[in-house]
Design a protein around this motif. Sequence first.
Motif, PDB file in Angstrom:
ATOM      1  N   SER A 168       0.796  -1.783   0.092  1.00  0.00           N
ATOM      2  CA  SER A 168       0.030   0.064  -0.105  1.00  0.00           C
ATOM      3  C   SER A 168       1.098   1.328   0.479  1.00  0.00           C
ATOM      4  CB  SER A 168      -0.279  -0.069   0.820  1.00  0.00           C
ATOM      5  OG  SER A 168      -0.346   0.311   2.783  1.00  0.00           O
ATOM      6  N   PRO A 169       0.338   2.610  -0.206  1.00  0.00           N
ATOM      7  CA  PRO A 169       0.887   3.476  -0.339  1.00  0.00           C
ATOM      8  C   PRO A 169       1.362   3.770   0.938  1.00  0.00           C
ATOM      9  CG  PRO A 169      -0.702   4.335  -1.946  1.00  0.00           C
ATOM     10  CD  PRO A 169      -0.783   2.548  -1.387  1.00  0.00           C
ATOM     11  N   ALA A 170       0.489   4.041   2.106  1.00  0.00           N
ATOM     12  CA  ALA A 170       1.252   3.951   3.584  1.00  0.00           C
ATOM     13  C   ALA A 170       2.138   3.034   3.806  1.00  0.00           C
ATOM     14  CB  ALA A 170      -0.479   3.781   4.595  1.00  0.00           C
ATOM     15  N   TYR A 171       2.054   1.734   3.189  1.00  0.00           N
ATOM     16  CA  TYR A 171       2.844   1.395   3.781  1.00  0.00           C
ATOM     17  C   TYR A 171       4.751   1.648   3.643  1.00  0.00           C
ATOM     18  CZ  TYR A 171       6.576  -2.349   4.641  1.00  0.00           C
ATOM     19  OH  TYR A 171       7.483  -3.521   4.621  1.00  0.00           O
ATOM     20  N   LEU A 172       4.459   2.621   1.861  1.00  0.00           N
ATOM     21  CA  LEU A 172       5.919   2.157   1.340  1.00  0.00           C
ATOM     22  C   LEU A 172       6.146   3.529   1.994  1.00  0.00           C
ATOM     23  CD1 LEU A 172       4.933   1.926  -2.212  1.00  0.00           C
ATOM     24  CD2 LEU A 172       5.728  -0.044  -0.656  1.00  0.00           C
ATOM     25  N   GLU A 173       5.393   4.431   1.913  1.00  0.00           N
ATOM     26  CA  GLU A 173       5.583   5.949   2.378  1.00  0.00           C
ATOM     27  C   GLU A 173       6.083   5.630   4.140  1.00  0.00           C
ATOM     28  OE1 GLU A 173       3.356  10.731   4.483  1.00  0.00           O
ATOM     29  OE2 GLU A 173       2.010   8.732   3.257  1.00  0.00           O
ATOM     30  N   ARG A 174       6.019   5.089   4.961  1.00  0.00           N
ATOM     31  CA  ARG A 174       6.524   4.322   6.262  1.00  0.00           C
ATOM     32  C   ARG A 174       7.586   3.697   5.907  1.00  0.00           C
ATOM     33  NH1 ARG A 174       2.763   1.711   7.919  1.00  0.00           N
ATOM     34  NH2 ARG A 174       3.804  -0.627   7.835  1.00  0.00           N
ATOM     35  N   ALA A 175       7.663   2.974   5.118  1.00  0.00           N
ATOM     36  CA  ALA A 175       9.109   1.994   5.512  1.00  0.00           C
ATOM     37  C   ALA A 175       9.780   1.802   4.605  1.00  0.00           C
ATOM     38  CB  ALA A 175       8.517   0.472   5.680  1.00  0.00           C
ATOM     39  N   GLY A 176      10.007   3.017   3.190  1.00  0.00           N
ATOM     40  CA  GLY A 176      10.198   2.699   2.127  1.00  0.00           C
ATOM     41  C   GLY A 176      10.434   2.395   0.352  1.00  0.00           C
ATOM     42  N   PRO A 223      -4.526 -16.216  -0.342  1.00  0.00           N
ATOM     43  CA  PRO A 223      -4.238 -15.040  -1.246  1.00  0.00           C
ATOM     44  C   PRO A 223      -5.425 -13.918  -0.769  1.00  0.00           C
ATOM     45  CG  PRO A 223      -4.002 -17.096  -2.451  1.00  0.00           C
ATOM     46  CD  PRO A 223      -4.897 -17.356  -1.187  1.00  0.00           C
ATOM     47  N   ALA A 224      -6.395 -13.961  -0.789  1.00  0.00           N
ATOM     48  CA  ALA A 224      -7.167 -12.981  -0.809  1.00  0.00           C
ATOM     49  C   ALA A 224      -6.727 -11.950   0.657  1.00  0.00           C
ATOM     50  CB  ALA A 224      -8.380 -12.951  -0.414  1.00  0.00           C
ATOM     51  N   GLY A 225      -6.633 -12.812   1.836  1.00  0.00           N
ATOM     52  CA  GLY A 225      -6.216 -11.939   2.755  1.00  0.00           C
ATOM     53  C   GLY A 225      -5.033 -11.493   2.806  1.00  0.00           C
ATOM     54  N   SER A 226      -4.090 -12.600   2.382  1.00  0.00           N
ATOM     55  CA  SER A 226      -3.239 -11.407   2.176  1.00  0.00           C
ATOM     56  C   SER A 226      -3.459  -9.922   1.775  1.00  0.00           C
ATOM     57  CB  SER A 226      -1.851 -11.871   1.282  1.00  0.00           C
ATOM     58  OG  SER A 226      -1.669 -13.197   2.021  1.00  0.00           O
ATOM     59  N   ALA A 227      -3.650  -9.962   0.464  1.00  0.00           N
ATOM     60  CA  ALA A 227      -4.523  -8.964  -0.292  1.00  0.00           C
ATOM     61  C   ALA A 227      -4.599  -7.909   0.867  1.00  0.00           C
ATOM     62  CB  ALA A 227      -5.557  -9.262  -1.447  1.00  0.00           C
ATOM     63  N   ARG A 228      -5.612  -7.891   1.569  1.00  0.00           N
ATOM     64  CA  ARG A 228      -6.256  -7.524   2.469  1.00  0.00           C
ATOM     65  C   ARG A 228      -4.840  -6.895   3.367  1.00  0.00           C
ATOM     66  NH1 ARG A 228     -11.678  -8.118   3.038  1.00  0.00           N
ATOM     67  NH2 ARG A 228     -13.032  -8.335   1.203  1.00  0.00           N
ATOM     68  N   ILE A 236       4.325  -6.456   3.199  1.00  0.00           N
ATOM     69  CA  ILE A 236       4.587  -6.378   1.686  1.00  0.00           C
ATOM     70  C   ILE A 236       3.979  -8.333   1.024  1.00  0.00           C
ATOM     71  CG2 ILE A 236       5.682  -6.831  -0.902  1.00  0.00           C
ATOM     72  CD1 ILE A 236       7.481  -4.686   1.346  1.00  0.00           C
ATOM     73  N   ALA A 237       2.582  -7.909   0.349  1.00  0.00           N
ATOM     74  CA  ALA A 237       2.585  -8.782  -0.429  1.00  0.00           C
ATOM     75  C   ALA A 237       2.835 -10.061  -1.831  1.00  0.00           C
ATOM     76  CB  ALA A 237       0.922  -9.130  -0.387  1.00  0.00           C
ATOM     77  N   ARG A 238       2.528 -10.900  -2.316  1.00  0.00           N
ATOM     78  CA  ARG A 238       2.884 -11.687  -3.110  1.00  0.00           C
ATOM     79  C   ARG A 238       1.413 -12.365  -3.780  1.00  0.00           C
ATOM     80  NH1 ARG A 238       6.658 -16.266  -5.650  1.00  0.00           N
ATOM     81  NH2 ARG A 238       5.750 -17.387  -4.150  1.00  0.00           N
ATOM     82  N   ALA A 250      -8.027   1.122  -8.221  1.00  0.00           N
ATOM     83  CA  ALA A 250      -8.030   1.956  -7.399  1.00  0.00           C
ATOM     84  C   ALA A 250      -6.924   3.026  -6.660  1.00  0.00           C
ATOM     85  CB  ALA A 250      -9.199   0.860  -5.951  1.00  0.00           C
ATOM     86  N   GLY A 251      -5.516   2.275  -6.892  1.00  0.00           N
ATOM     87  CA  GLY A 251      -4.204   2.688  -5.192  1.00  0.00           C
ATOM     88  C   GLY A 251      -4.457   2.892  -4.691  1.00  0.00           C
ATOM     89  N   ASP A 252      -5.176   1.448  -4.264  1.00  0.00           N
ATOM     90  CA  ASP A 252      -5.449   0.999  -2.519  1.00  0.00           C
ATOM     91  C   ASP A 252      -3.761   0.008  -2.701  1.00  0.00           C
ATOM     92  OD1 ASP A 252      -7.399   2.440  -2.280  1.00  0.00           O
ATOM     93  OD2 ASP A 252      -8.470   0.078  -2.457  1.00  0.00           O
ATOM     94  N   LEU A 253      -3.842  -0.171  -3.580  1.00  0.00           N
ATOM     95  CA  LEU A 253      -2.019  -1.609  -3.535  1.00  0.00           C
ATOM     96  C   LEU A 253      -1.471  -0.730  -5.170  1.00  0.00           C
ATOM     97  CD1 LEU A 253      -2.888  -5.149  -2.950  1.00  0.00           C
ATOM     98  CD2 LEU A 253      -1.965  -3.592  -1.864  1.00  0.00           C
TER      99      LEU A 253
END
Length: 299
Positions: A168-176, A223-228, A236-238, A250-253
């Motif tokens: 998510s954008p939030a994770y990338l902003e926090r962790a790089g 996998p759906a749980g990982s995406a959530r 980070i998910a695969r 939607a830009g959520d990921l």
Amino acid sequence: MDKIDRMRAFALVAKNASFTVAAQRMGRSARLVSKYVADLENALGVQLLNRTTRRVALTDAGATYLALCAPLLDGFDELEERVKNEQASLRGIIHISAPTGFGALRLAPSLARFAEKNPHVDLDLQFSDRLVSIVEEGIDLAIRIAPMRDSSLKMRQLGLMPLIVCASPAYLERAGTPTHPRTLATHECILDGNMTDPTVWRFDIDGQEEAVHVNGRFRMSAPAGSARIAAAGAAIARCPAYTVSEALKAGDLVELFAEHRVAPYPVAALFPQNRHLTTRVRRLIDHLAADPALCAHGA
């Protein structure tokens, strides 16, 4: 007494672990179904089922007999279908297994379209993220998204499904934002419990497939749980593309390392090698293979 009725009664009792359910499916009384099975055991001179007040279970001899008689019953059903000219109007039940997320999101709508065209076919859907034993659990058709490993099964490929690494954008902003797959070792990743080694993710690096070791506090078998979890900003998910395509739009990921994707996994229909496929199962496989929405990934 009809030997086919005896065999069919036994097979239905064995597969459903219930005389009552078998009787309902045969349109006979439970008492008569019990007599069919008892007469079959007497004719064979072996006990096929262990019966208690709470459960019905196969004996070793029963398991062997079920494995041998199931293809005969399928062949008899096929013979009846052909003699009655039911190619255009299929009848009978199909037992189907599929992963939970893919089954609900992609397979179920396709099966609904198949059912609309074939009103006399019953579909028994078993969605689970565990690896079911197709032969032991009486599954006619299993849908899997993974490399083919079980040589005892036949496969027909229905399509391809890419694996998407995303956060998510939030994770990338926090962790790089990781700049290369090898830098994932310093990030929180979601481990896939369905994989032989969940701590290994593979990438195409300089034209070669390379194993990258990852770690994380989350381990998921769905996998759906990982995406959530990824969309919530935790890690980070695969995931298979079908689970994240809408979130990516939607830009959520955000997809990471698109240029390093490995070859997509096959989406496959699996069935036992030694089991004769009835017309209804073959028709269903043809329907799924021709359905463009089943494996569309949009990513």
